[in-house]
Design an enzyme around this catalytic site. Structure first.
Site, mmCIF file in Angstrom:
data_model
loop_
_atom_site.group_PDB
_atom_site.id
_atom_site.type_symbol
_atom_site.label_atom_id
_atom_site.label_comp_id
_atom_site.label_asym_id
_atom_site.label_seq_id
_atom_site.Cartn_x
_atom_site.Cartn_y
_atom_site.Cartn_z
ATOM 1 N N ASP A 146 43.829 47.958 45.187
ATOM 2 C CA ASP A 146 44.125 46.846 46.091
ATOM 3 C C ASP A 146 45.365 47.094 46.928
ATOM 4 O O ASP A 146 46.137 48.019 46.661
ATOM 5 C CB ASP A 146 44.288 45.545 45.281
ATOM 6 C CG ASP A 146 45.073 45.751 43.992
ATOM 7 O OD1 ASP A 146 45.908 46.672 43.950
ATOM 8 O OD2 ASP A 146 44.860 44.993 43.041
ATOM 9 N N ASP A 175 46.294 36.219 33.724
ATOM 10 C CA ASP A 175 45.149 35.303 33.883
ATOM 11 C C ASP A 175 43.806 36.028 33.728
ATOM 12 O O ASP A 175 42.757 35.457 34.011
ATOM 13 C CB ASP A 175 45.218 34.587 35.241
ATOM 14 C CG ASP A 175 45.111 35.550 36.430
ATOM 15 O OD1 ASP A 175 45.023 36.781 36.210
ATOM 16 O OD2 ASP A 175 45.107 35.073 37.582
ATOM 17 N N HIS A 234 42.878 38.758 35.387
ATOM 18 C CA HIS A 234 42.357 39.444 36.578
ATOM 19 C C HIS A 234 42.423 40.964 36.421
ATOM 20 O O HIS A 234 43.254 41.494 35.685
ATOM 21 C CB HIS A 234 43.057 38.968 37.865
ATOM 22 C CG HIS A 234 44.458 39.468 38.069
ATOM 23 N ND1 HIS A 234 45.396 38.763 38.785
ATOM 24 C CD2 HIS A 234 45.078 40.605 37.680
ATOM 25 C CE1 HIS A 234 46.525 39.454 38.829
ATOM 26 N NE2 HIS A 234 46.366 40.570 38.156
ATOM 27 N N GLU A 256 40.661 37.357 40.906
ATOM 28 C CA GLU A 256 41.201 36.214 40.178
ATOM 29 C C GLU A 256 40.069 35.437 39.499
ATOM 30 O O GLU A 256 38.887 35.640 39.822
ATOM 31 C CB GLU A 256 41.945 35.299 41.153
ATOM 32 C CG GLU A 256 43.113 35.982 41.882
ATOM 33 C CD GLU A 256 44.334 36.213 40.998
ATOM 34 O OE1 GLU A 256 44.194 36.367 39.772
ATOM 35 O OE2 GLU A 256 45.451 36.257 41.550
#
Ligand code: PGA
Length: 269
Positions: free
Chosen positions: A80, A149, A151, A156
């Site tokens: 990313d 979380d 990810h 997400e």
């Protein structure tokens, strides 16, 4: 999933280096590595940013300096890149990869790819990235960290399991987690161009690394929880060659920890 529990973050880095080098085999060979050099051997590596893979990168750099491995036959694709900051920005993932890995090894810069976000059409940029991965023959080994979380990449909670490279909005929690790299949370970009869960799942093998107590719940949910878009990494339960390397703190909430340790011991004996 294969679960390897280590005592420390240093051991995680060492095990990740050993597993990756073993898996990529001849593609990383050098004359002094003792392996026969095969000029045809090459590989495609998926790379990650963040604090977690830094130890692995240091191990690779050390072995490269010792002439045990070479990256000249490696093509790489990073997971990313932030939107809204130029590649030259010190907080960009272009800068991160250059600083922490690429400038220390012999990878051909033209073959080290990171999603391009300084362009007018981000969705086209994502499509081009997918096409480049395909042209390179697909990813052989994808290195992953994990967000608190759950990810992977910047996929997400709620991300589609079949998603390709596209723009995602970062959650507040991810922006808070990453604020430590920026002057303040207000400087953390709100969006990023990220490989999708579909892209990641297409890799032939996955190596997910996690260290620290802050990752323990995400790891428990990923490894032992239901497969749900609310925990994007849980899709890795479907991957045929996913290895998870953890330090004791990241593994501390696993219900079957004794079983994983036992299984690994049996594998090595
Ligand atoms: P970290 O980030 O390695 O800096 O904890 C991991 C991630 O967000 O994927």
């Amino acid at each position: 999933m294969r679960i390897i529990v280590c005592e420390s973050a240093e051991e995680v880095a060492l095990r990740a280096a050993i597993e990756s080098i073993e898996y990529l085999g001849e593609a990383l060979s050098t004359q002094s590595s003792g392996k026969s050099e095969n000029p045809e051997a090459s590989c495609v590596l998926g790379l990650a940013t963040g604090s977690t893979p830094l130890g692995l990168y240091r191990e690779w750099i050390e072995r490269y300096r010792a002439e045990e491995i070479s990256f000249r036959n490696v093509t790489s694709f990073n997971l990313d890149e932030y939107c809204g900051i130029p590649p030259s920005d010190p907080q960009s993932y272009h800068s991160f990869m250059h600083e922490n890995l690429f400038r220390h090894i012999d990878i051909d810069p033209a073959k080290a790819h990171i999603p391009v976000t300084d362009c007018d059409d981000l969705s086209q940029s994502g499509e081009r990235y997918e096409a480049m991965i395909e042209e390179a023959g697909g990813i052989d080994l994808q290195i992953l960290g994990i967000g608190s979380d759950g990810h992977i990449g910047f996929n997400e909670p709620g991300s589609s399991f079949s998603s390709p490279t596209r723009v995602k909005t970062l959650t507040k929690r991810t922006r808070e987690d990453n604020a430590r790299f920026f002057p303040s949370i207000d400087h953390v970009p709100r969006t990023a161009l990220t490989m999708g869960l579909g892209t990641i799942m297409s890799a032939r093998a996955i190596l997910l690394l996690a260290t620290g107590k802050g990752k323990a719940k995400a790891i428990r949910d990923t490894v032992e929880g239901p497969i749900t878009a609310m925990v994007p990494a849980s899709i890795l339960q479907f991957h045929p060659y996913a290895t998870v390397i953890l330090d004791a703190a990241a593994a501390s909430e696993l219900a079957l920890i004794d079983y994983y340790v036992d299984a690994e011991r049996n594998r090595q004996s």
